[in-house]
Design a protein around this motif. Structure first.
Motif, mmCIF file in Angstrom:
data_model
loop_
_atom_site.group_PDB
_atom_site.id
_atom_site.type_symbol
_atom_site.label_atom_id
_atom_site.label_comp_id
_atom_site.label_asym_id
_atom_site.label_seq_id
_atom_site.Cartn_x
_atom_site.Cartn_y
_atom_site.Cartn_z
ATOM 1 N N VAL A 75 74.234 -29.748 58.921
ATOM 2 C CA VAL A 75 74.916 -30.774 58.133
ATOM 3 C C VAL A 75 73.889 -31.466 57.253
ATOM 4 O O VAL A 75 72.951 -32.093 57.756
ATOM 5 N N ASP A 76 74.067 -31.330 55.944
ATOM 6 C CA ASP A 76 73.119 -31.927 54.979
ATOM 7 C C ASP A 76 71.673 -31.586 55.335
ATOM 8 O O ASP A 76 70.785 -32.449 55.313
ATOM 9 N N GLY A 77 71.442 -30.328 55.704
ATOM 10 C CA GLY A 77 70.089 -29.839 55.956
ATOM 11 C C GLY A 77 69.575 -30.046 57.363
ATOM 12 O O GLY A 77 68.505 -29.540 57.708
ATOM 13 N N GLU A 78 70.302 -30.758 58.213
ATOM 14 C CA GLU A 78 69.861 -31.004 59.585
ATOM 15 C C GLU A 78 70.682 -30.148 60.548
ATOM 16 O O GLU A 78 71.905 -30.161 60.510
ATOM 17 N N GLU A 79 69.977 -29.409 61.427
ATOM 18 C CA GLU A 79 70.647 -28.481 62.337
ATOM 19 C C GLU A 79 71.053 -29.178 63.638
ATOM 20 O O GLU A 79 70.269 -29.927 64.229
ATOM 21 N N HIS A 80 72.289 -28.906 64.079
ATOM 22 C CA HIS A 80 72.814 -29.487 65.314
ATOM 23 C C HIS A 80 73.345 -28.362 66.199
ATOM 24 O O HIS A 80 74.299 -27.673 65.807
ATOM 25 N N PRO A 81 72.760 -28.135 67.384
ATOM 26 C CA PRO A 81 73.299 -27.135 68.310
ATOM 27 C C PRO A 81 74.500 -27.711 69.058
ATOM 28 O O PRO A 81 74.366 -28.677 69.812
ATOM 29 N N ALA A 95 77.620 -31.250 53.054
ATOM 30 C CA ALA A 95 77.428 -29.804 52.951
ATOM 31 C C ALA A 95 77.123 -29.288 54.348
ATOM 32 O O ALA A 95 76.153 -29.711 54.978
ATOM 33 N N SER A 96 77.964 -28.391 54.874
ATOM 34 C CA SER A 96 77.792 -27.924 56.248
ATOM 35 C C SER A 96 77.949 -26.414 56.313
ATOM 36 O O SER A 96 78.726 -25.819 55.566
ATOM 37 N N ALA A 97 77.186 -25.804 57.221
ATOM 38 C CA ALA A 97 77.227 -24.357 57.396
ATOM 39 C C ALA A 97 77.012 -24.042 58.863
ATOM 40 O O ALA A 97 76.443 -24.837 59.617
ATOM 41 N N SER A 98 77.468 -22.854 59.281
ATOM 42 C CA SER A 98 77.386 -22.481 60.686
ATOM 43 C C SER A 98 76.591 -21.204 60.876
ATOM 44 O O SER A 98 76.544 -20.344 59.997
ATOM 45 N N ALA A 99 75.976 -21.099 62.050
ATOM 46 C CA ALA A 99 75.363 -19.858 62.521
ATOM 47 C C ALA A 99 75.875 -19.633 63.938
ATOM 48 O O ALA A 99 76.178 -20.587 64.666
ATOM 49 N N LEU A 100 75.983 -18.342 64.347
ATOM 50 C CA LEU A 100 76.581 -17.992 65.626
ATOM 51 C C LEU A 100 75.591 -17.174 66.460
ATOM 52 O O LEU A 100 75.716 -15.954 66.569
ATOM 53 N N PRO A 101 74.617 -17.834 67.083
ATOM 54 C CA PRO A 101 73.582 -17.101 67.826
ATOM 55 C C PRO A 101 74.088 -16.358 69.053
ATOM 56 O O PRO A 101 73.451 -15.414 69.517
ATOM 57 N N THR A 102 75.246 -16.769 69.596
ATOM 58 C CA THR A 102 75.771 -16.134 70.812
ATOM 59 C C THR A 102 77.099 -15.418 70.570
ATOM 60 O O THR A 102 77.767 -15.017 71.518
ATOM 61 N N GLY A 103 77.481 -15.258 69.309
ATOM 62 C CA GLY A 103 78.711 -14.536 69.007
ATOM 63 C C GLY A 103 79.827 -15.454 68.519
ATOM 64 O O GLY A 103 79.627 -16.648 68.289
ATOM 65 N N ASP A 104 81.007 -14.854 68.358
ATOM 66 C CA ASP A 104 82.160 -15.572 67.818
ATOM 67 C C ASP A 104 82.503 -16.808 68.653
ATOM 68 O O ASP A 104 82.281 -16.835 69.872
ATOM 69 N N ILE A 105 83.065 -17.806 67.979
ATOM 70 C CA ILE A 105 83.517 -19.013 68.687
ATOM 71 C C ILE A 105 84.877 -19.442 68.160
ATOM 72 O O ILE A 105 85.320 -19.011 67.096
ATOM 73 N N ARG A 106 85.542 -20.291 68.928
ATOM 74 C CA ARG A 106 86.701 -21.040 68.455
ATOM 75 C C ARG A 106 86.329 -22.511 68.513
ATOM 76 O O ARG A 106 85.635 -22.947 69.431
#
Length: 218
Positions: A75-81, A95-106
């Motif tokens: 979120v705005d350049g800061e990563e939140h697990p 501005a927000s983006a996602s990564a999926l290190p453990t696979g698909d999520i809901r």
């Protein structure tokens, strides 16, 4: 008593094409299909690939991973697990983006117009011995496990008043006592202050509250 069946909801693609959402509820209801026309919305999204999230100017979001292990949200350049069942609040304008290190999520999304409404998400562990009531302004979503819902008891002031014909006031319109209804995964129960629905079972429930923001009068 109103139940929203997840299996009957139509999947809608994200505005940016990065995922699919099923809307559980929104207000005003007539504006459900119009981008930004509603004041609040509750939905469940399937995220199968990394990428940008849609922006919602003027809105505040609460996102909760409900299936899968981990969502890395930037979120705005800061990563939140974001771990499962841990709600996270952020600006819909960011501005927000996602990564999926453990696979698909809901994930469960609560989006509300900032300054007008405030959305909250709580994760509750259900009990077979003590029913969880769902009050007016709340939506309860079965996340996992096995549960049923039934109408709550009549308010004390009405329960004490026996019907003139001597019939049982706790019975339904057909003369039968209200029976519990089984919930499937992700089904939602709409809250009420009249015979508030009660959820009983084993598993986890998401309780979403939408509160109107009170403005001070000069």
């Amino acid at each position: 008593m109103e139940i929203i069946r997840f299996a009957e909801l139509k999947p809608e693609p994200w505005r940016n094409g990065g995922g699919v959402t099923r809307e559980l509820a929104s207000h005003p209801k007539a504006a459900s299909a119009q981008d930004g026309a509603w004041d609040w919305r509750v939905s469940i999204a399937e995220v199968g690939s990394a990428g940008d999230f849609s922006t919602f100017p003027g809105m505040e979001r609460v996102i909760t991973v409900i299936d899968g292990e981990l969502l890395l949200l930037t979120v705005d350049g800061e990563e939140h697990p974001l771990e499962k069942y841990r709600p996270f609040r952020f600006s819909g304008e960011a501005a927000s983006a996602s990564a999926l290190p453990t696979g698909d999520i809901r994930d469960l999304n609560v989006i509300a117009r900032a300054g007008e409404f405030k959305g909250y998400t709580s994760i509750v562990e259900l009990s077979k011995k003590r029913a969880h009531p769902v009050f007016e302004g709340q939506l309860a979503v079965l996340l996992e496990g096995k549960a049923s819902v039934s109408p709550g008891a009549e308010p004390a002031e009405t329960a004490d008043m026996a019907p003139a014909d001597g019939s049982d006031s706790s019975a339904g319109s057909d003369g039968e006592a209200a029976e519990s209804i089984e919930l499937a995964r992700y089904d939602a129960v709409v809250g009420s202050d009249t015979r508030s629905p009660e959820v009983l079972g084993r598993g986890f429930l998401a309780v979403i509250s939408i509160d109107r923001v009170e403005h001070a009068h000069s």
